[in-house]
Design a protein around this motif. Structure first.
Motif, PDB file in Angstrom:
ATOM      1  N   VAL A   1      91.936  59.304  14.898  1.00 54.60           N
ATOM      2  CA  VAL A   1      92.703  58.509  15.865  1.00 54.60           C
ATOM      3  C   VAL A   1      91.780  57.568  16.637  1.00 54.60           C
ATOM      4  O   VAL A   1      92.073  56.372  16.805  1.00 54.60           O
ATOM      5  CB  VAL A   1      93.469  59.432  16.829  1.00 54.60           C
ATOM      6  CG1 VAL A   1      94.117  58.627  17.951  1.00 54.60           C
ATOM      7  CG2 VAL A   1      94.534  60.220  16.068  1.00 54.60           C
ATOM      8  N   LEU A   2      90.654  58.084  17.120  1.00 50.16           N
ATOM      9  CA  LEU A   2      89.715  57.242  17.858  1.00 50.16           C
ATOM     10  C   LEU A   2      89.146  56.140  16.968  1.00 50.16           C
ATOM     11  O   LEU A   2      88.937  55.005  17.416  1.00 50.16           O
ATOM     12  CB  LEU A   2      88.580  58.097  18.431  1.00 50.16           C
ATOM     13  CG  LEU A   2      88.963  59.061  19.557  1.00 50.16           C
ATOM     14  CD1 LEU A   2      87.748  59.871  19.990  1.00 50.16           C
ATOM     15  CD2 LEU A   2      89.547  58.297  20.739  1.00 50.16           C
ATOM     16  N   GLY A   3      88.895  56.476  15.690  1.00 44.53           N
ATOM     17  CA  GLY A   3      88.387  55.470  14.764  1.00 44.53           C
ATOM     18  C   GLY A   3      89.409  54.374  14.512  1.00 44.53           C
ATOM     19  O   GLY A   3      89.055  53.191  14.438  1.00 44.53           O
ATOM     20  N   LEU A   4      90.676  54.751  14.402  1.00 45.99           N
ATOM     21  CA  LEU A   4      91.722  53.756  14.153  1.00 45.99           C
ATOM     22  C   LEU A   4      91.900  52.840  15.363  1.00 45.99           C
ATOM     23  O   LEU A   4      92.012  51.617  15.226  1.00 45.99           O
ATOM     24  CB  LEU A   4      93.038  54.466  13.829  1.00 45.99           C
ATOM     25  CG  LEU A   4      94.181  53.593  13.315  1.00 45.99           C
ATOM     26  CD1 LEU A   4      93.805  52.897  12.021  1.00 45.99           C
ATOM     27  CD2 LEU A   4      95.438  54.435  13.114  1.00 45.99           C
ATOM     28  N   VAL A   5      91.888  53.431  16.557  1.00 41.89           N
ATOM     29  CA  VAL A   5      92.049  52.626  17.773  1.00 41.89           C
ATOM     30  C   VAL A   5      90.787  51.803  18.036  1.00 41.89           C
ATOM     31  O   VAL A   5      90.849  50.612  18.345  1.00 41.89           O
ATOM     32  CB  VAL A   5      92.373  53.532  18.966  1.00 41.89           C
ATOM     33  CG1 VAL A   5      92.405  52.722  20.265  1.00 41.89           C
ATOM     34  CG2 VAL A   5      93.713  54.235  18.755  1.00 41.89           C
ATOM     35  N   GLY A   6      89.632  52.443  17.891  1.00 37.49           N
ATOM     36  CA  GLY A   6      88.382  51.746  18.152  1.00 37.49           C
ATOM     37  C   GLY A   6      88.142  50.593  17.208  1.00 37.49           C
ATOM     38  O   GLY A   6      87.574  49.560  17.590  1.00 37.49           O
ATOM     39  N   GLY A   7      88.588  50.741  15.958  1.00 33.20           N
ATOM     40  CA  GLY A   7      88.389  49.681  14.983  1.00 33.20           C
ATOM     41  C   GLY A   7      89.105  48.397  15.355  1.00 33.20           C
ATOM     42  O   GLY A   7      88.712  47.311  14.919  1.00 33.20           O
ATOM     43  N   MET A   8      90.141  48.514  16.182  1.00 30.44           N
ATOM     44  CA  MET A   8      90.875  47.320  16.610  1.00 30.44           C
ATOM     45  C   MET A   8      90.064  46.454  17.571  1.00 30.44           C
ATOM     46  O   MET A   8      90.324  45.263  17.733  1.00 30.44           O
ATOM     47  CB  MET A   8      92.188  47.746  17.283  1.00 30.44           C
ATOM     48  CG  MET A   8      93.135  48.511  16.373  1.00 30.44           C
ATOM     49  SD  MET A   8      94.510  49.245  17.274  1.00 30.44           S
ATOM     50  CE  MET A   8      95.295  47.779  17.950  1.00 30.44           C
ATOM     51  N   PHE A   9      89.077  47.067  18.226  1.00 26.00           N
ATOM     52  CA  PHE A   9      88.336  46.348  19.257  1.00 26.00           C
ATOM     53  C   PHE A   9      86.887  46.072  18.867  1.00 26.00           C
ATOM     54  O   PHE A   9      86.167  45.442  19.629  1.00 26.00           O
ATOM     55  CB  PHE A   9      88.361  47.155  20.569  1.00 26.00           C
ATOM     56  CG  PHE A   9      89.744  47.400  21.090  1.00 26.00           C
ATOM     57  CD1 PHE A   9      90.398  46.446  21.843  1.00 26.00           C
ATOM     58  CD2 PHE A   9      90.405  48.588  20.811  1.00 26.00           C
ATOM     59  CE1 PHE A   9      91.676  46.669  22.320  1.00 26.00           C
ATOM     60  CE2 PHE A   9      91.682  48.819  21.284  1.00 26.00           C
ATOM     61  CZ  PHE A   9      92.328  47.841  22.041  1.00 26.00           C
ATOM     62  N   LEU A  10      86.480  46.559  17.704  1.00 28.90           N
ATOM     63  CA  LEU A  10      85.109  46.331  17.248  1.00 28.90           C
ATOM     64  C   LEU A  10      85.019  45.041  16.455  1.00 28.90           C
ATOM     65  O   LEU A  10      85.975  44.634  15.780  1.00 28.90           O
ATOM     66  CB  LEU A  10      84.640  47.505  16.380  1.00 28.90           C
ATOM     67  CG  LEU A  10      84.438  48.842  17.095  1.00 28.90           C
ATOM     68  CD1 LEU A  10      84.169  49.943  16.077  1.00 28.90           C
ATOM     69  CD2 LEU A  10      83.291  48.757  18.094  1.00 28.90           C
ATOM     70  N   SER A  11      83.878  44.409  16.504  1.00 30.91           N
ATOM     71  CA  SER A  11      83.663  43.203  15.716  1.00 30.91           C
ATOM     72  C   SER A  11      83.548  43.550  14.240  1.00 30.91           C
ATOM     73  O   SER A  11      83.374  44.722  13.874  1.00 30.91           O
ATOM     74  CB  SER A  11      82.383  42.504  16.177  1.00 30.91           C
ATOM     75  OG  SER A  11      81.249  43.315  15.902  1.00 30.91           O
ATOM     76  N   ARG A  12      83.612  42.545  13.385  1.00 31.33           N
ATOM     77  CA  ARG A  12      83.517  42.769  11.938  1.00 31.33           C
ATOM     78  C   ARG A  12      82.214  43.471  11.572  1.00 31.33           C
ATOM     79  O   ARG A  12      82.187  44.316  10.692  1.00 31.33           O
ATOM     80  CB  ARG A  12      83.619  41.423  11.220  1.00 31.33           C
ATOM     81  CG  ARG A  12      83.530  41.487   9.701  1.00 31.33           C
ATOM     82  CD  ARG A  12      84.808  42.031   9.098  1.00 31.33           C
ATOM     83  NE  ARG A  12      85.946  41.221   9.415  1.00 31.33           N
ATOM     84  CZ  ARG A  12      86.308  40.134   8.735  1.00 31.33           C
ATOM     85  NH1 ARG A  12      85.586  39.718   7.707  1.00 31.33           N
ATOM     86  NH2 ARG A  12      87.387  39.459   9.061  1.00 31.33           N
ATOM     87  N   THR A  13      81.143  43.118  12.272  1.00 33.71           N
ATOM     88  CA  THR A  13      79.832  43.706  11.946  1.00 33.71           C
ATOM     89  C   THR A  13      79.606  45.049  12.629  1.00 33.71           C
ATOM     90  O   THR A  13      78.598  45.705  12.360  1.00 33.71           O
ATOM     91  CB  THR A  13      78.711  42.742  12.357  1.00 33.71           C
ATOM     92  OG1 THR A  13      78.821  42.455  13.770  1.00 33.71           O
ATOM     93  CG2 THR A  13      78.796  41.439  11.566  1.00 33.71           C
ATOM     94  N   GLY A  14      80.527  45.450  13.501  1.00 34.03           N
ATOM     95  CA  GLY A  14      80.337  46.715  14.207  1.00 34.03           C
ATOM     96  C   GLY A  14      81.250  47.832  13.748  1.00 34.03           C
ATOM     97  O   GLY A  14      81.301  48.901  14.365  1.00 34.03           O
TER      98      GLY A  14
END
Length: 458
Positions: free
Chosen positions: A19-32
């Motif tokens: 869940v944290l990975g799915l939510v966090g991926g929305m706010f991370l840059s392409r390289t992050g």
């Protein structure tokens, strides 16, 4: 019945990471996006620690439908230990992809479904876990959106949907004649149920679980997915879902069915003989190493079904199937890691690997000889237990079939190993991350084999 959510701490760690990975991926840059892989690995390691702690406590039934016992402990440990190396293999392939974080989350969700499948003590939980383990895997198979991957994903999905419907029909039939879905209710209710209804329900349920296990007759997706999907995905889907499937098969035969009901031991024994034989025969002529490994996993599924057939007939069945699960997982992940590191799919492409890249070549040799059952690898100890369970469980004929197939399998593994010892045709530049995973898996295979006595005591 225990209703303490802390009893599901390993599963909650995986779920939280997903869940944290799915939510966090929305706010991370392409390289992050790689941070999601690190988060997933941390969640798996946290779950692994929780699973180790749970293994020291008495057995219990969580929420009346999830057994926390040795079968679940081993399923948790093997699956959670497999997730970080799979994430490491996937990270290099999807780095910078627009859906990189979703790729990691799909791996975590499928792994969560696998763990739930292994601990399920209720038919309804099996259905839910089957879907959770399967649907993310379908998406992973076609993640590359190329022609081979799309074809593989379509075949994977269609076969899973068809056999899943059969499994659901079997669940409906068994729960109807037994008057419940929990395993204790099934065992009591099926004892007086019509034999034909019990047999039909057991066969239908078996069909769905054999699909997840990649065993005959639900194995047709395995070579296509292994060849068409990305190598890291192939390593995952031919390893992790199988763990939960075999744990579920063992638990169903040992806890849900009355002794000898529906001819279960004979039925599973025949399927085991067919899987190991057909898998070996199909592997003989393969030139593509991923298809060769795919058919090898089909034959390994046959060996794993041997102690499942002996469930309830000998005390050796449970340690045999559980130890084999760990041995198979580390060996299969190691072999696919070498394929990803080398970046070559044809057998001829591995000529001289042992000389050009000694560590990677040696890791591959250990894994392939491990599949055969060469000492002191982990699969050797697992096969010794498997043969003991077959003989002690009154399935001597199946032990003979397994021995013949083990000898026959040496041929196609040597077709891969022998060219590695020749002079290289050109330079090898193995991918460093995948080569490290392969080397680690080979070392773990040797350590697990040498320390089999300690592992079995635990």
């Amino acid at each position: 019945m225990n209703e303490n959510p802390a009893d599901l701490a390993p599963e909650l760690c995986l779920l939280l990471a997903a869940v944290l990975g799915l939510v966090g991926g929305m706010f991370l840059s392409r390289t992050g996006q790689w941070r999601v892989a690190v988060l997933g690995a941390a969640g798996a390691l946290g779950g692994l620690a929780a699973a180790g702690a749970a293994a020291t406590r008495p057995d219990l039934m969580a929420f009346g439908s999830f057994a926390v016992d040795p079968v679940t402990h081993v399923t948790r440990i093997v699956v959670l230990a497999s997730v970080p190396p799979v994430l490491a293999l996937a990270a290099g392939a999807v780095r910078g992809h627009p859906r990189e974080s979703e790729h990691y989350v799909l791996i975590l969700l499928s792994a969560l479904g696998t763990v739930m499948l292994g601990g399920a003590a209720d038919l309804l939980v099996i259905v839910a876990a089957y879907l959770l383990a399967s649907i993310p895997a379908y998406a992973l198979a076609g993640f590359g959106k190329d022609a081979p991957g799309t074809e593989a994903a379509l075949k994977y999905y269609l076969m899973g949907a068809f056999l899943g419907v059969l499994m659901l029909a079997g669940v409906t039939l068994l729960s109807g004649v037994a008057g419940g879905t929990a395993y204790p209710q099934l065992r009591a209710g099926l004892a007086g149920a019509p034999d034909a209804a019990v047999a039909a329900g057991a066969v239908a349920l078996l069909a769905g679980l054999l699909f997840k296990a990649g065993a005959v007759p639900g194995h047709f997706w395995v070579p296509d997915v292994a060849q068409g999907a990305p190598p890291a995905v192939a390593a995952f889907v031919t390893t992790v879902p199988k763990i939960g499937a075999f744990a579920a098969l063992y638990r169903f035969g040992a806890d849900a069915l009355p002794d000898g009901a529906a001819g279960w031991p004979v039925l599973v024994a025949v399927v085991a003989a067919a899987a190991m034989t057909l898998g070996n025969l199909a592997a003989f002529g393969q030139r593509n190493v991923r298809r060769l490994l795919a058919y090898s996993t089909v034959s390994q599924a046959g060996y794993l079904l041997v102690p499942v057939a002996a469930a309830g007939r000998t005390g050796l069945a449970e340690p045999a199937v559980l130890f084999y699960l760990g041995a198979y997982a580390v060996t299969n992940v190691g072999a696919f890691a070498v394929v990803l590191a080398a970046g070559r799919d044809d057998l001829r492409g591995y000529t001289g690997l042992l000389r050009a890249a000694p560590v990677t070549g040696l890791a591959l040799a250990v894994c392939l000889l491990g599949f055969v059952g060469t000492p002191p690898t982990a699969v050797f100890a697992a096969k010794v237990l498997m043969f003991g369970a077959a003989i002690d469980g009154g399935l001597g004929w199946l032990a003979v079939v397994a021995a013949v197939n083990t000898v026959a399998s040496v041929f196609y593994y040597l077709r891969w190993i022998v060219p590695m010892c020749r002079a290289p045709d050109g330079p090898f530049r193995p991918a460093r991350g995948a080569a490290l995973v392969a080397a680690g898996a080979a070392v773990c295979s040797l350590l697990l084999g040498a320390g089999a006595g300690v592992a079995l005591a635990l």
